[in-house]
Write an enzyme that holds these catalytic residues in place. Structure first.
Site, PDB file in Angstrom:
ATOM      1  NE  ARG A  11       5.933   5.835   0.266  1.00 21.32           N
ATOM      2  CZ  ARG A  11       5.222   5.737   1.391  1.00 21.32           C
ATOM      3  NH1 ARG A  11       4.015   6.202   1.460  1.00 21.32           N
ATOM      4  NH2 ARG A  11       5.772   5.196   2.446  1.00 21.32           N
ATOM      5  NE  ARG A  42       6.117   2.641  12.378  1.00 16.84           N
ATOM      6  CZ  ARG A  42       6.110   3.385  11.278  1.00 16.84           C
ATOM      7  NH1 ARG A  42       5.787   4.667  11.340  1.00 16.84           N
ATOM      8  NH2 ARG A  42       6.459   2.859  10.126  1.00 16.84           N
ATOM      9  NE  ARG A  45       3.743  -0.050   8.956  1.00 21.71           N
ATOM     10  CZ  ARG A  45       3.873   1.150   8.374  1.00 21.71           C
ATOM     11  NH1 ARG A  45       3.363   2.226   8.946  1.00 21.71           N
ATOM     12  NH2 ARG A  45       4.503   1.275   7.239  1.00 21.71           N
ATOM     13  NE  ARG A  59       8.423   1.000   4.879  1.00 22.86           N
ATOM     14  CZ  ARG A  59       8.074   1.233   6.141  1.00 22.86           C
ATOM     15  NH1 ARG A  59       8.435   0.415   7.100  1.00 22.86           N
ATOM     16  NH2 ARG A  59       7.356   2.292   6.445  1.00 22.86           N
TER      17      ARG A  59
HETATM   18  P1  AMP Z   1       3.558   4.014   4.904  1.00 23.70           P
HETATM   19  O1  AMP Z   1       2.578   3.597   5.944  1.00 23.70           O
HETATM   20  O2  AMP Z   1       3.291   5.375   4.341  1.00 23.70           O
HETATM   21  O3  AMP Z   1       4.994   3.827   5.353  1.00 23.70           O
HETATM   22  O4  AMP Z   1       3.362   3.005   3.656  1.00 23.70           O
HETATM   23  C1  AMP Z   1       3.539   1.611   3.810  1.00 23.70           C
HETATM   24  C2  AMP Z   1       3.698   0.978   2.433  1.00 23.70           C
HETATM   25  O5  AMP Z   1       2.521   1.205   1.642  1.00 23.70           O
HETATM   26  C3  AMP Z   1       4.836   1.528   1.593  1.00 23.70           C
HETATM   27  O6  AMP Z   1       6.094   0.929   1.905  1.00 23.70           O
HETATM   28  C4  AMP Z   1       4.356   1.164   0.185  1.00 23.70           C
HETATM   29  O7  AMP Z   1       4.540  -0.222  -0.083  1.00 23.70           O
HETATM   30  C5  AMP Z   1       2.858   1.409   0.278  1.00 23.70           C
HETATM   31  N1  AMP Z   1       2.524   2.806  -0.075  1.00 23.70           N
HETATM   32  C6  AMP Z   1       2.033   3.778   0.759  1.00 23.70           C
HETATM   33  N2  AMP Z   1       1.840   4.933   0.100  1.00 23.70           N
HETATM   34  C7  AMP Z   1       2.220   4.700  -1.182  1.00 23.70           C
HETATM   35  C8  AMP Z   1       2.293   5.516  -2.344  1.00 23.70           C
HETATM   36  N3  AMP Z   1       1.941   6.810  -2.326  1.00 23.70           N
HETATM   37  N4  AMP Z   1       2.728   4.935  -3.485  1.00 23.70           N
HETATM   38  C9  AMP Z   1       3.066   3.631  -3.540  1.00 23.70           C
HETATM   39  N5  AMP Z   1       3.060   2.811  -2.472  1.00 23.70           N
HETATM   40  C10 AMP Z   1       2.633   3.334  -1.296  1.00 23.70           C
END
Ligand code: AMP
Length: 258
Positions: free
Chosen positions: A113, A153, A186, A197
């Site tokens: 990311r 969701r 969530r 986000r």
């Molecule tokens: P996601 O399920 O991919 O939307 O991730 C949920 C949350 O987890 C994100 O909003 C971040 O706070 C954290 N997160 C997930 N992947 C990463 C990453 N590669 N780098 C930093 N934070 C992450």
């Protein structure tokens, strides 16, 4: 553990598993803003190709649920919609890459990311002996459609099945079709956190998309279609990119050793 020793530690079952996958797609990244369907597509492609789906969001949430020290640090940051520090995320990915099911490739969802995570991943995969380059697939969608998807969701806390109250609701409102548990939203899908986000995505992750575009290891697909249609487009894009680069995913070429 380097990839060579990972290979030599394999059980016969793991070796057989890998031998059957000479045409593995190699390491694939699924990129795109929150709610675009990366997780759904990653699961779909993982089933199709027989390689694991590595979601850093799922790995972090599992640490939160288990109450690990990493989970306690991550939870506060995730609840604000910000990114967890690179060092923590890279550590959990590094640990996951030690599992033998990744020997023939994997699909990363939500990672990298940031540009520094992208550089780390390139180095880590090459140190582990992955022979083919990373291919990045970006899934795109209009902003209002994203908002509808993400605020609708709901997830089953028991089996993790994902529903959408607008697009794909459970048969009995509020309860999982698979095990009957009450589905939940969530905490970071609430609208205020979502805005943060999306802002974080545009500031830190959009440059990762540009990085892979510049390397010509990139394809962008329209996510606003059925799951099957998007999956078909991803599959053919990966095959085309591998062909253009004269690669077949190539991770399992070490089967020569067996
Ligand atoms: P996601 O399920 O991919 O939307 O991730 C949920 C949350 O987890 C994100 O909003 C971040 O706070 C954290 N997160 C997930 N992947 C990463 C990453 N590669 N780098 C930093 N934070 C992450």
């Amino acid at each position: 553990m380097d990839r060579q020793s990972a290979v030599s530690c394999q059980t016969p079952l793991e070796t057989a598993w890998c031998v059957g996958r000479g045409n593995s797609p190699g390491p694939i990244l699924l990129l795109g803003p929150p709610g675009v369907g990366k997780g759904t597509q990653a699961k779909e492609m993982g089933r199709l190709w027989g390689i694991p789906h590595i979601s850093t969001g799922d790995l972090l949430r599992s640490n939160v649920t288990r109450g690990t020290s990493l989970g306690r640090i991550a939870q506060k940051i995730m609840n604000r919609g910000e990114l967890v520090p690179d060092s923590l995320v890279c550590e959990i990915v590094s640990t996951r890459l030690q599992d033998p099911d990744t020997l023939c490739g994997c699909i990363f969802d939500g990672f990298p990311r940031t540009l520094s995570q992208a550089v780390w991943l390139e180095n880590r995969l090459s140190a582990l002996g992955f022979r083919s380059s990373i291919i990045a697939i970006s899934i795109r969608m209009a902003q209002e459609q994203l908002l509808r998807r993400i605020t609708g969701r709901r997830t089953c806390p028991v089996c993790q099945t994902v529903y959408n109250v607008n697009l794909n609701p459970p048969k009995r409102e509020g309860f999982c079709d698979v095990d009957g548990a009450a589905v939940v939203q969530r905490t970071d899908d609430a609208e205020q956190v979502l805005n943060e986000r999306v802002r974080t995505y545009e500031m830190l992750t959009a440059p990762v998309v540009e990085h892979y575009r510049a390397l010509e290891r990139f394809v962008s697909v329209n996510g606003d279609r059925s799951i099957g249609e998007v999956a078909v487009e991803i599959e053919s894009a990966v095959a085309r990119l591998r062909q253009e680069r004269s690669e077949n995913g190539g991770l399992c070429t070490r089967t020569e050793a067996y």
